[in-house]
Structures are given as C-alpha cells and as structure tokens.
Design an enzyme around this catalytic site. Structure first.
Site, PDB file in Angstrom:
ATOM      1  N   TYR A  90      -4.309 -13.008  -3.351  1.00 50.86           N
ATOM      2  CA  TYR A  90      -3.707 -11.836  -3.789  1.00 50.86           C
ATOM      3  C   TYR A  90      -2.881 -11.069  -2.578  1.00 50.86           C
ATOM      4  O   TYR A  90      -2.847  -9.756  -2.499  1.00 50.86           O
ATOM      5  CB  TYR A  90      -4.443 -10.765  -4.528  1.00 50.86           C
ATOM      6  CG  TYR A  90      -5.225 -11.131  -5.499  1.00 50.86           C
ATOM      7  CD1 TYR A  90      -4.861 -11.449  -6.959  1.00 50.86           C
ATOM      8  CD2 TYR A  90      -6.724 -11.338  -5.338  1.00 50.86           C
ATOM      9  CE1 TYR A  90      -5.922 -11.966  -7.719  1.00 50.86           C
ATOM     10  CE2 TYR A  90      -7.674 -11.945  -6.404  1.00 50.86           C
ATOM     11  CZ  TYR A  90      -7.075 -12.282  -7.598  1.00 50.86           C
ATOM     12  OH  TYR A  90      -8.008 -12.629  -8.432  1.00 50.86           O
ATOM     13  N   ASP A 144      -7.910  -8.686  -2.788  1.00 53.16           N
ATOM     14  CA  ASP A 144      -7.195  -7.668  -2.979  1.00 53.16           C
ATOM     15  C   ASP A 144      -6.562  -7.672  -4.095  1.00 53.16           C
ATOM     16  O   ASP A 144      -5.576  -7.474  -4.345  1.00 53.16           O
ATOM     17  CB  ASP A 144      -6.429  -7.255  -1.800  1.00 53.16           C
ATOM     18  CG  ASP A 144      -5.884  -5.599  -1.820  1.00 53.16           C
ATOM     19  OD1 ASP A 144      -6.183  -5.086  -2.855  1.00 53.16           O
ATOM     20  OD2 ASP A 144      -5.061  -5.267  -1.160  1.00 53.16           O
ATOM     21  N   CYS A 198      -8.816  -0.575  -5.007  1.00 52.85           N
ATOM     22  CA  CYS A 198      -8.438   0.942  -5.384  1.00 52.85           C
ATOM     23  C   CYS A 198      -9.263   1.267  -6.715  1.00 52.85           C
ATOM     24  O   CYS A 198      -8.968   2.420  -7.122  1.00 52.85           O
ATOM     25  CB  CYS A 198      -7.077   1.230  -5.523  1.00 52.85           C
ATOM     26  SG  CYS A 198      -6.015   0.362  -6.942  1.00 52.85           S
ATOM     27  N   GLU A 238      -0.350 -15.906  -3.239  1.00 54.39           N
ATOM     28  CA  GLU A 238       0.058 -14.819  -4.256  1.00 54.39           C
ATOM     29  C   GLU A 238       0.838 -15.546  -5.440  1.00 54.39           C
ATOM     30  O   GLU A 238       1.619 -16.457  -5.137  1.00 54.39           O
ATOM     31  CB  GLU A 238       1.010 -13.984  -3.352  1.00 54.39           C
ATOM     32  CG  GLU A 238       1.685 -12.877  -4.102  1.00 54.39           C
ATOM     33  CD  GLU A 238       0.851 -12.051  -4.778  1.00 54.39           C
ATOM     34  OE1 GLU A 238       1.279 -11.740  -6.243  1.00 54.39           O
ATOM     35  OE2 GLU A 238       0.108 -11.301  -4.423  1.00 54.39           O
ATOM     36  N   GLN A 278       0.806  -1.309   0.095  1.00 53.24           N
ATOM     37  CA  GLN A 278       0.008  -0.172  -0.119  1.00 53.24           C
ATOM     38  C   GLN A 278       0.807   1.192   0.066  1.00 53.24           C
ATOM     39  O   GLN A 278       1.855   1.377   0.622  1.00 53.24           O
ATOM     40  CB  GLN A 278      -0.911  -0.130   1.199  1.00 53.24           C
ATOM     41  CG  GLN A 278      -1.935  -0.943   1.208  1.00 53.24           C
ATOM     42  CD  GLN A 278      -3.062  -0.826   0.330  1.00 53.24           C
ATOM     43  OE1 GLN A 278      -3.407   0.250  -0.429  1.00 53.24           O
ATOM     44  NE2 GLN A 278      -3.932  -1.859  -0.177  1.00 53.24           N
TER      45      GLN A 278
END
Length: 380
Positions: free
Chosen positions: A235, A305, A332, A256, A206
């Site tokens: 993720y 995410d 996002c 991941e 982030q």
C-alpha cells in the site's frame, strides 16, 4: 433505569471513550456525552436510549476540569471535524494513550505496557494539508452551506475557515466560497502538495507535514532494530516510505493498486536517484506471495500501511504462512489495527515488540500508530 428522551441528568465524567465521547454512569447505566473531559460534573439531555447505553448532549458544565480550555474554533461543537479542542493539548495526549492501550488490550489482547507514550505534534493547530469541503443546499436560507458535516447529523455546517488546516488551505476555502459549486452535494478536496513529491490529485499522502519526519524516524528505527536487508512496502502510495528508507536496506519493492500513484512513485525515486528499489502496480494481497518468494524471509521486513478498513484476510494469512522476520504495521485506525494484530499474533506466529502512537491529528479523536512485530516461534 428510567432514562427517556429529553430527560436531563447530572453526572460525573469518569472516562473518555475512543472516538471522543465522555463516559458517565447514571444509576449504573452508561451514558456517552460529547465535548466533556475527565472529572467534570455536567448536566446533559438524553438524545438516544439503547438496551445497554444511552447518548446525551451537553447542556452545561457544572464543575469544569482544570484541563478544560477555550476552543479556538467558532464552529467547534457544531462541526464534526474536531472532538478535543476544549481539552488542553497535553491532556489530549494522555487521553489518547489510555484509549489506545485499552483498545489494544480489549480487541487485540495486547499488553498495555507495549504501547509507548504518544508522540505529540509540534503544531497542534494549523497542521492539516488536506481537507474535504462539502456543499449542501439550505432551504431555510435559500443558499448553499459550504463546509463540513455536523457532528450530530448529516447536514453541512457553513464555515469560513478551519483552525486545524494550514493557512494556505484557509485561503482556498475562501476561494471556494467566492466561487461556489453550481449545486449542492458536491465535494471539493483542498490540498497542499508536499514539496519535492509528485502526488496525483486522488492519491494518498500523509496529511500532517509537521509530524511526518518523526513518523519516518519511528519506522526507520524499527527497521534498523530488526536488521533486515530487504523491504516490501505494501500500500505504498507514491513511494514515500520505500524511498525514505531505501538507504537502510539492500533492496526494496513498493506495491500499490493505484497505477497513477505507482507512476509517481517511480518518478519520485528517479528524482532522488534511488536505484535499489522498484515499484509495482497491483493488489498488495495478491502480489505479496510472489514478492516473499524473492527474498529470504529471515532477512525481510514487510511494511503495511493499509486503508482504514485494515488488511484483507488473504494478506494476514500470507504473512502468517510466509513469516517474514518483521512486520511494521502503520495505521490511522487503531481498532482495525488491533484486530489485525490479534490475527497475526495468534498461536505465537508473530510477537509485538512495541506500539508507537503519534498524534498526527491533534484536536481530533484520531491517532496514528506504528506497530513492530517480530516473527515468533509458534506453529514453527
């Protein structure tokens, strides 16, 4: 409608579209204009005409909004990084809330009342811990432009600093300028590493440390509210959410595709003596069915995410068929998120409990959202 390129029009701004452009009407024809805000009367010059809308550039503000402020950055209006520096920060927060609520209703059929107020950032400037600097040969000045892509074309605007970047990154910008790349077209990623976390150079983390604790708090509160005993963190990057939430569940698994990130996640967990979870390398959509079979669906939360493009159809279908008690979706990109939520909630398979927006990207049109979905009674 007689709009042609180069025409100048005087219009009132009645909305701010998602993406940051003001919305005006000229003889019932929609015109999008950047760098304006609600209620302003402006003069604009037409730059593009389509069948159902036009675009224009701002010429002058005839009657300014009381929410208009002076931009802090000298490159604002040319650089494509920021869209809202001319708007008071609290007004930005209100604009983003309306945009998200409208977008979710239009794309996802989601009740606007489920969208909570946007959580503001304690540091509206100087917050970014990662930026990408580009270089481009300028034939007119016979030298390199080093900076960001312009808002109106693909050219690079030459910059000496960035107001939304952390001060340490501005020092790095000056270093790049003093030691420029040998030729144009090269991208340079500048980054401040998070304290106490191992993050490979190309792995995701982030980009706002100042609002990150609140993001963890929001996700943790939703996990606690569901009462799940198991967490599948898809993720997962370098393991941030799984590690931060490990104390709230009996067990967790992080997945991941980036194998270097997984190795870092394992080290990050070991450093914190987290022993109730594991991290696996592979495509999330392919590994989810096997992971879901390990846990009771009614006791499991799946945290996703994904990249800005959203989830693969295979991922959404697996969630719909295996029906975990809760899905927490972090994104996002509200548009792809709304699309995916619409698919997950079709026929009542999942129901949205709430959407929590967080302003991880002040001065820009971007916003982070956390959606809490609970398994429904549809198709049961």
């Amino acid at each position: 409608m007689n709009l042609v390129l180069g025409n100048r029009i005087t219009v009132s701004i009645n909305d701010i579209a998602f993406g940051g452009e003001g919305v005006a009407r000229h003889e019932d024809f929609v015109v999008f204009i950047p760098f304006v805000t609600l209620g302003e009367l402006v003069e604009a010059e037409i730059t593009e005409v389509k069948k159902s809308f036009a675009r224009a550039k701002l010429v002058q503000v005839i009657q300014a909004s009381p929410e208009r402020v002076a931009a802090q950055c000298p490159y604002f209006g040319t650089c494509g990084g920021c869209q809202y520096q001319h708007i008071d920060y609290q007004a930005q927060i209100r604009i983003k809330h309306k945009q998200i609520a409208d977008l979710f209703q239009r794309i996802g059929g989601i009740d606007p009342g489920l969208v909570l107020p946007v959580i503001s950032c304690p540091k509206p400037y100087g917050y970014r811990n990662r930026i990408m600097i580009r270089s481009q040969w300028d034939k007119f000045k016979q030298g390199l432009n080093i900076g960001f892509v312009r808002h109106d074309c693909g050219l690079v605007v030459d910059i000496e600093g960035c107001k939304i970047a952390e001060p340490a990154l501005n020092d790095q910008i000056l270093h790049v300028r003093a030691n420029p790349p040998p030729k144009g077209g090269i991208k340079v990623v500048l980054r401040i590493k998070p304290e106490g976390w191992e993050v490979p150079p190309d792995s995701f983390f982030q980009n706002n440390f100042f609002l990150l604790p609140k993001l963890v708090e929001v996700v943790g509160d939703r996990l606690k509210a569901a009462g799940s005993r198991h967490l599948i963190d898809l993720y997962c990057g370098v393991g941030f959410f799984g590690i931060e939430l490990a104390g709230q569940v009996e067990s967790f698994v992080g997945v991941e595709y980036d194998r270097m990130a997984i190795r870092s996640a394992q080290k990050n967990a070991a450093t914190r003596q987290i022993r109730n979870g594991e991290f696996l390398a592979g495509p999330s959509e392919e590994m989810l069915p096997g992971l879901m079979s390990r846990f009771k669906p009614e006791a499991t939360t799946v945290l996703i995410d994904p990249p800005r493009k959203g989830c693969q159809p295979q991922m959404l279908e697996t969630l719909r068929s295996m029906r975990p008690a809760q899905v927490i979706y972090v994104s996002c990109h509200p548009a792809t998120m709304a699309r995916d939520l619409n698919i997950l909630c079709a026929e009542g398979v999942f129901e949205i409990a709430q959407v929590s927006p967080l302003d991880m990207f002040p001065q820009t049109a971007h916003v982070e959202c956390v959606a809490d979905l609970r398994v429904g009674k549809g198709l049961g």
